[in-house]
Enzyme design. Sequence first.
Site, short mmCIF file in Angstrom:
data_model
loop_
_atom_site.label_atom_id
_atom_site.label_comp_id
_atom_site.label_asym_id
_atom_site.label_seq_id
_atom_site.Cartn_x
_atom_site.Cartn_y
_atom_site.Cartn_z
N SER A 1 45.27 42.63 42.77
CA SER A 1 45.18 41.55 41.80
C SER A 1 44.05 41.87 40.82
CB SER A 1 44.96 40.20 42.52
OG SER A 1 44.91 39.13 41.61
N LYS B 1 48.88 36.59 37.97
CA LYS B 1 47.93 36.91 39.04
C LYS B 1 47.62 35.69 39.91
CE LYS B 1 47.46 41.28 38.20
NZ LYS B 1 48.04 42.26 39.15
N TYR C 1 48.44 36.60 31.61
CA TYR C 1 48.01 37.53 32.65
C TYR C 1 47.61 36.77 33.91
CZ TYR C 1 45.68 41.57 34.77
OH TYR C 1 45.31 42.59 35.61
#
Length: 276
Positions: A135, A153, A149
């Site tokens: 991650s 994650k 993004y």
Amino acid sequence: MSTRTWFITGVTSGLGREVATQLLERGDRVAGTGRNSDALDELATAHGDAFWPAAVDVTDTDTVRKTVDRAAAALGRFDVVINNAGYGMFGAAEEFTDEQIAHHLATNLTGSITVARAALPHLRTGGGGRIVQISTYGGQAAGPGGSLYSAGKFGIEGFMEALAAEVAPFGIGVTIVEPGGTATGFRRNAVLSSPLTDYDNTPAAMVRGLSTGTRPSPGDPVKVAAAIIAAAETEPAPLRVVLGSDSFQYVHQALTERLADIAGQRASAGAVDIAD
């Protein structure tokens, strides 16, 4: 230590390439996937039968499942599965196209879920093992320009945290690794949005030019890769491993602020419960 067998996505560049190389050089076996056939061929040439290559795009779920099965059949078992394939995407949320968002989430979120689900039957049959999810501090600390993004994650961290409890009875551990900025090609390969002038001089505009920026990344790829391997072999499995001084700073700050947001809400939260 006896020879171990690893399945790693995204081995053709960056941390995936470094992790695979370190494992192969110490004598382990690696099934490695990536989209760059030339880079896969380089690893196969350098390491022979110890490296089992497969050209795979993790957004192709059917091919992912078949590849995991073929690798398990060829190598006999997996000790560790590392979900590393992914890429950065930065800009204000409304600056991206629907197609860009769909592909990003299919790679960074759904792709990792598919690999994990495909590997689980083999890990259970083998009596245990480890799933490692690469991650970032962006999986805990969201910032302007990183909304999409962090969507991927945050999502994959939530999935892996729940999965850890689901598969613990089978002797399977789950570890989420949160590296900070690392001197790989990550920034150079990141997808940047097409700027809207309305976002000029706003916090989201800070990420513009990220791929060509001169600010150095503090993380040493060799050390980060070695730390990932060490985390994968630590027993019992740590749920999260933070790597990099910048990652620790951002994650610690985000969690502290998150707790502060709810600290004074105990009474108001309980006020909506059904009365006794």
